[in-house]
Design a protein around this motif. Sequence first.
Motif, PDB file in Angstrom:
ATOM      1  N   TYR A   1     -23.187   1.527  -4.867  1.00  0.00           N
ATOM      2  CA  TYR A   1     -23.154   1.605  -3.407  1.00  0.00           C
ATOM      3  C   TYR A   1     -22.218   2.675  -2.870  1.00  0.00           C
ATOM      4  CZ  TYR A   1     -25.731  -2.771  -3.536  1.00  0.00           C
ATOM      5  OH  TYR A   1     -26.690  -3.725  -3.762  1.00  0.00           O
ATOM      6  N   GLY A   2     -21.500   3.356  -3.751  1.00  0.00           N
ATOM      7  CA  GLY A   2     -20.602   4.412  -3.303  1.00  0.00           C
ATOM      8  C   GLY A   2     -19.227   3.879  -2.955  1.00  0.00           C
TER       9      GLY A   2
ATOM     10  N   ILE B   1      -4.295  -4.358  -5.106  1.00  0.00           N
ATOM     11  CA  ILE B   1      -3.663  -3.029  -5.111  1.00  0.00           C
ATOM     12  C   ILE B   1      -3.779  -2.392  -6.491  1.00  0.00           C
ATOM     13  CG2 ILE B   1      -1.440  -1.830  -4.956  1.00  0.00           C
ATOM     14  CD1 ILE B   1      -0.688  -3.767  -2.711  1.00  0.00           C
ATOM     15  N   LEU B   2      -3.548  -3.190  -7.518  1.00  0.00           N
ATOM     16  CA  LEU B   2      -3.613  -2.657  -8.882  1.00  0.00           C
ATOM     17  C   LEU B   2      -5.025  -2.226  -9.241  1.00  0.00           C
ATOM     18  CD1 LEU B   2      -1.879  -2.171 -11.402  1.00  0.00           C
ATOM     19  CD2 LEU B   2      -2.493  -4.469 -12.169  1.00  0.00           C
ATOM     20  N   LEU B   3      -6.018  -3.042  -8.889  1.00  0.00           N
ATOM     21  CA  LEU B   3      -7.398  -2.707  -9.231  1.00  0.00           C
ATOM     22  C   LEU B   3      -7.902  -1.526  -8.415  1.00  0.00           C
ATOM     23  CD1 LEU B   3      -9.893  -3.247 -10.854  1.00  0.00           C
ATOM     24  CD2 LEU B   3     -10.504  -5.100  -9.282  1.00  0.00           C
ATOM     25  N   GLU B   4      -7.548  -1.487  -7.117  1.00  0.00           N
ATOM     26  CA  GLU B   4      -7.967  -0.347  -6.298  1.00  0.00           C
ATOM     27  C   GLU B   4      -7.339   0.944  -6.814  1.00  0.00           C
ATOM     28  OE1 GLU B   4      -8.264   2.785  -3.740  1.00  0.00           O
ATOM     29  OE2 GLU B   4      -6.300   1.855  -4.064  1.00  0.00           O
ATOM     30  N   SER B   5      -6.081   0.882  -7.220  1.00  0.00           N
ATOM     31  CA  SER B   5      -5.423   2.067  -7.768  1.00  0.00           C
ATOM     32  C   SER B   5      -6.120   2.531  -9.035  1.00  0.00           C
ATOM     33  CB  SER B   5      -3.948   1.760  -8.050  1.00  0.00           C
ATOM     34  OG  SER B   5      -3.250   1.433  -6.869  1.00  0.00           O
ATOM     35  N   GLY B   6      -6.558   1.567  -9.848  1.00  0.00           N
ATOM     36  CA  GLY B   6      -7.289   1.924 -11.059  1.00  0.00           C
ATOM     37  C   GLY B   6      -8.616   2.593 -10.750  1.00  0.00           C
ATOM     38  N   LEU B   7      -9.320   2.089  -9.752  1.00  0.00           N
ATOM     39  CA  LEU B   7     -10.589   2.706  -9.363  1.00  0.00           C
ATOM     40  C   LEU B   7     -10.376   4.111  -8.803  1.00  0.00           C
ATOM     41  CD1 LEU B   7     -12.359  -0.336  -7.656  1.00  0.00           C
ATOM     42  CD2 LEU B   7     -12.945   0.704  -9.853  1.00  0.00           C
ATOM     43  N   SER B   8      -9.346   4.272  -7.976  1.00  0.00           N
ATOM     44  CA  SER B   8      -9.059   5.602  -7.428  1.00  0.00           C
ATOM     45  C   SER B   8      -8.629   6.562  -8.525  1.00  0.00           C
ATOM     46  CB  SER B   8      -7.970   5.494  -6.355  1.00  0.00           C
ATOM     47  OG  SER B   8      -8.433   4.768  -5.232  1.00  0.00           O
ATOM     48  N   TYR B   9      -7.908   6.064  -9.502  1.00  0.00           N
ATOM     49  CA  TYR B   9      -7.510   6.897 -10.641  1.00  0.00           C
ATOM     50  C   TYR B   9      -8.741   7.404 -11.392  1.00  0.00           C
ATOM     51  CZ  TYR B   9      -5.652   8.088 -15.245  1.00  0.00           C
ATOM     52  OH  TYR B   9      -5.357   8.725 -16.425  1.00  0.00           O
ATOM     53  N   LEU B  10      -9.768   6.557 -11.481  1.00  0.00           N
ATOM     54  CA  LEU B  10     -10.992   6.940 -12.180  1.00  0.00           C
ATOM     55  C   LEU B  10     -11.942   7.750 -11.301  1.00  0.00           C
ATOM     56  CD1 LEU B  10     -11.719   3.567 -14.009  1.00  0.00           C
ATOM     57  CD2 LEU B  10     -10.799   5.647 -15.028  1.00  0.00           C
ATOM     58  N   GLY B  11     -11.577   7.950 -10.033  1.00  0.00           N
ATOM     59  CA  GLY B  11     -12.428   8.699  -9.120  1.00  0.00           C
ATOM     60  C   GLY B  11     -13.491   7.859  -8.449  1.00  0.00           C
ATOM     61  N   LEU B  12     -13.358   6.528  -8.501  1.00  0.00           N
ATOM     62  CA  LEU B  12     -14.355   5.628  -7.919  1.00  0.00           C
ATOM     63  C   LEU B  12     -13.825   4.895  -6.694  1.00  0.00           C
ATOM     64  CD1 LEU B  12     -15.769   4.045 -11.215  1.00  0.00           C
ATOM     65  CD2 LEU B  12     -16.811   5.837  -9.819  1.00  0.00           C
TER      66      LEU B  12
ATOM     67  N   GLY C   1      -5.245   7.881  -6.820  1.00  0.00           N
ATOM     68  CA  GLY C   1      -5.623   9.290  -6.856  1.00  0.00           C
ATOM     69  C   GLY C   1      -4.427  10.194  -7.093  1.00  0.00           C
ATOM     70  N   MET C   2      -3.269   9.815  -6.543  1.00  0.00           N
ATOM     71  CA  MET C   2      -2.065  10.615  -6.761  1.00  0.00           C
ATOM     72  C   MET C   2      -1.614  10.545  -8.216  1.00  0.00           C
ATOM     73  SD  MET C   2       0.023   9.730  -3.240  1.00  0.00           S
ATOM     74  CE  MET C   2       1.386  10.842  -3.635  1.00  0.00           C
ATOM     75  N   VAL C   3      -1.787   9.386  -8.843  1.00  0.00           N
ATOM     76  CA  VAL C   3      -1.464   9.272 -10.272  1.00  0.00           C
ATOM     77  C   VAL C   3      -2.363  10.187 -11.087  1.00  0.00           C
ATOM     78  CG1 VAL C   3      -1.464   7.727 -12.263  1.00  0.00           C
ATOM     79  CG2 VAL C   3      -0.568   6.930 -10.071  1.00  0.00           C
TER      80      VAL C   3
END
Length: 276
Positions: A128-129, A202-213, A224-226
């Motif tokens: 779903y993006g 917060i931890l899971l969202e950070s993981g998704l942003s780290y993966l570009g998702l 994303g900053m990590v």
Amino acid sequence: MSVASPVSIAAALFIVIVVASAIFAPWVAPASPLAQHIPNRLQSPGADGHLLGTDEFGRDILSRLIYGARVELVIALGATAVAFVLGSFLGLIGAYIGSWVELVSMRLVEALLAFPPILLAMLVVTIYGSGQLTLIVVLGLVFAPAFARLTFAQTLSVKSAEYVEAARAFSAKTPTILGRVILPNIAGALIAQLPITLANTILLESGLSYLGLGITPPTPSWGGMVASGQRFMAVDPTLLIVSSATIVLTVLSFGLVGDAVRDWLDPRERKALRAR
């Protein structure tokens, strides 16, 4: 952990600072989180007035951390609200009504638990993006089973209590019994679960942003900053260190506050505190 312990107080103060920074970001942040200045890229902390330095595009790291806190908290609060409402509803009706309602609601919860949270979130976000609303819904679904199982167990323990039987004797309707009799009496356990869920989201969202998702750049997000800091850690590790430390301290603080709230809501712990 005692509610009044120095560790829990320090954790609560850190959360207050993060929340206040997010709310007053336009006035607290020293610069725009999106303003790029390539000549100033990867500057060390303190250079040219940048307290924590700059990233690979010359953007102020402190400003991006502050605005990133706003993004993280909006998603975490929204997802926790979704998880609380959905999970509590499924747990309440499943335990109180029983029969086929319990079968359907608890099987739905078990189906969600069958998927590891990160894989389920990645699957839905990929289909779903990304975006804040998508993340709120996805993370809410991921963590709803925790509230459902907790509510289910708590409701089973009180559904035969005298005050519930009295409400039935006065011909109170099921929604009234659930919302005004049972829920207030099990709210303590659910409230104690809220900070833990905030930390997990917060931890899971950070993981998704780290993966570009997760959150789409250039909108600042801690994950994303990590990821950006990792690419340039050999040149300047500041971005990686401060963004990772912010995630760790925030998640740890919410966890410690959750433990303190749970102990405070425990009658035995309150009795021990009064005895001191």
